[in-house]
Write a protein that holds these residues in place. Structure first.
Motif, PDB file in Angstrom:
ATOM      1  N   GLY A  40       0.793  -1.231   0.000  1.00  0.00           N
ATOM      2  CA  GLY A  40       0.000   0.000   0.000  1.00  0.00           C
ATOM      3  C   GLY A  40       0.821   1.275   0.000  1.00  0.00           C
ATOM      4  O   GLY A  40       0.275   2.346  -0.261  1.00  0.00           O
ATOM      5  N   ARG A  41       2.110   1.182   0.270  1.00  0.00           N
ATOM      6  CA  ARG A  41       2.954   2.383   0.262  1.00  0.00           C
ATOM      7  C   ARG A  41       3.368   2.772  -1.150  1.00  0.00           C
ATOM      8  O   ARG A  41       4.008   3.795  -1.358  1.00  0.00           O
ATOM      9  N   CYS A  42       3.005   1.933  -2.127  1.00  0.00           N
ATOM     10  CA  CYS A  42       3.340   2.217  -3.526  1.00  0.00           C
ATOM     11  C   CYS A  42       2.057   2.461  -4.330  1.00  0.00           C
ATOM     12  O   CYS A  42       0.972   2.076  -3.909  1.00  0.00           O
ATOM     13  N   LEU A  43       2.232   3.090  -5.482  1.00  0.00           N
ATOM     14  CA  LEU A  43       1.112   3.285  -6.410  1.00  0.00           C
ATOM     15  C   LEU A  43       1.224   2.228  -7.506  1.00  0.00           C
ATOM     16  O   LEU A  43       2.326   1.929  -7.970  1.00  0.00           O
ATOM     17  N   TYR A  44       0.089   1.662  -7.893  1.00  0.00           N
ATOM     18  CA  TYR A  44       0.074   0.637  -8.947  1.00  0.00           C
ATOM     19  C   TYR A  44      -0.933   1.027 -10.032  1.00  0.00           C
ATOM     20  O   TYR A  44      -1.968   1.636  -9.735  1.00  0.00           O
TER      21      TYR A  44
END
Lengths: 190, 185
Positions: free
Chosen positions: A88-92
């Protein structure tokens, strides 16, 4: 006395080992008899008597009341297209075109297999709701922060994504490892 | 030294290994039944058995069954053939003009029957769920044989238009599930 202690040790260690093996294979293990298609995994035997005890136990824990393959095929991704765990700390960005099915949806779930709480109460995108580009393709964004029209909010920790294909084309059940499915690309991370 | 220790204690080590294998096999085998029993008990606490319950649209507050779809409305019924004296009637008509399906799950989690809106003749379903070897006097409805005495009947109704949720919700309430009595048709 020594014999009693040995019997006790056998019971404690034997039960603990047995339950640990169940945890490792059912709760944490990969889908029994499943196939991969890029980052997506599925099993044609989900919800089916043909599935065997391990798959049945996994479905009970992670997908109870799953329909059989004639009605719905469920793909799940816990990693992106490069093999990194979804975090969740990254954007996908999930990018692709309509999979071959009467109806499809992409839904994000937390590590506990429930919908991820968010103020916007957005949990999924589907064939009905997704905004498309001129060529009919789409990009769905998964991130903690605001992500536009096709945004599905996720939390801080690990998460996973379900791609549901309701009334899939016969080719999906025929060769579920070679269906053209959306890619999952990681963007920026905190 | 280690070999000597192993040789001296091998019966105990073997017993530990055998017990671990038995516990593992039993827990894998029994887990689906346990999860279904717990789920059915939770649903039955609210609505009883052989009665349908129309759930709210799933959200992050929905914690009853894992991985709910937020695009579907779920209606559930715990079938109990013993409590129904042998037969449960499952029916739906005038359902919404969207994807819907009725699916049946046995006590081992297996999906042993499913029919969707396109397969339902005239947009309706009406059948009896019975135990193997059961004869239902005077019945003219199609029958589905249930592998286990208890299980779950699940209607899924797709929300294909966010602006018509109220109408879809109202229409899916035409689905029903109850103990069959000969003149209930």
């Amino acid at each position: 006395m020594r014999t009693a202690l040995k019997v006790l040790a056998v019971l404690v260690v034997g039960i603990a080992l047995g339950l640990a093996a169940t945890w490792a294979s059912v709760i944490r293990g990969t889908m029994a008899g499943g196939v991969s298609d890029g980052p997506w995994r599925t099993s044609l035997y989900a919800g089916s008597r043909e599935g065997g005890p391990y798959l049945r136990a996994q479905i009970a824990m992670h997908g109870l009341l799953a329909l059989n393959r004639h009605e719905t095929i469920y793909y799940t991704a816990a990693r992106d297209s490069d093999g990194n765990v979804l975090d969740g700390r990254c954007l996908y960005q999930i990018e692709g075109r309509d999979p071959p099915a009467r109806w499809w949806s992409i839904t994000a779930y937390g590590a506990d297999d429930f919908l991820i709480p968010n103020a916007a109460e957005r949990y999924s995108m589907s064939v009905n709701s997704v905004a498309r580009r001129a060529d009919r393709s789409f990009v769905v964004t998964l991130s903690k922060g605001q992500g536009g029209a096709n945004w599905i909010p996720v939390g801080d920790g690990p998460f996973n994504v379900s791609l549901r294909l309701y009334n899939p084309a016969p080719a999906v059940a025929g060769d579920p490892a070679h269906v053209v499915l959306p890619t999952i690309r990681r963007g920026t991370c905190e | 030294m280690r070999m000597k220790l192993l040789l001296r204690h091998w019966p105990w080590l073997a017993a530990t290994l055998v017990l671990a294998i038995v516990v593992h096999a039993a827990s894998v085998y029994l887990l689906p039944r346990f999860v279904m029993m717990r789920t059915m008990a939770a649903i039955a606490r609210n609505t009883g058995v052989n009665a349908i319950s129309h759930g709210q649209r799933p959200s992050s507050r929905s914690r009853g069954v894992v991985r709910p779809s937020p695009d579907l409305l779920y209606s559930t019924c715990i079938y109990d053939l013993a409590a129904a004296h042998g037969a449960v009637r499952v029916h739906a008509k005038d359902m919404p003009a969207t994807y819907w399906s009725v699916s049946l799950f046995d006590a081992d989690t297996n999906n042993f029957y499913v029919m969707n809106d396109r397969q339902a003749k005239g947009g309706a379903v009406d059948f009896l769920l019975i135990a193997p070897g059961t004869f239902v006097d005077g019945n003219r409805l199609p029958v589905v044989i249930a592998p286990t005495e208890r299980g779950i009947v699940l209607f899924r109704t797709l929300i294909n238009d966010e602006t018509h949720i109220a109408q879809i919700d109202a229409a899916r309430r035409h689905a029903g599930c109850e103990a069959y009595v000969a003149d209930s048709r």
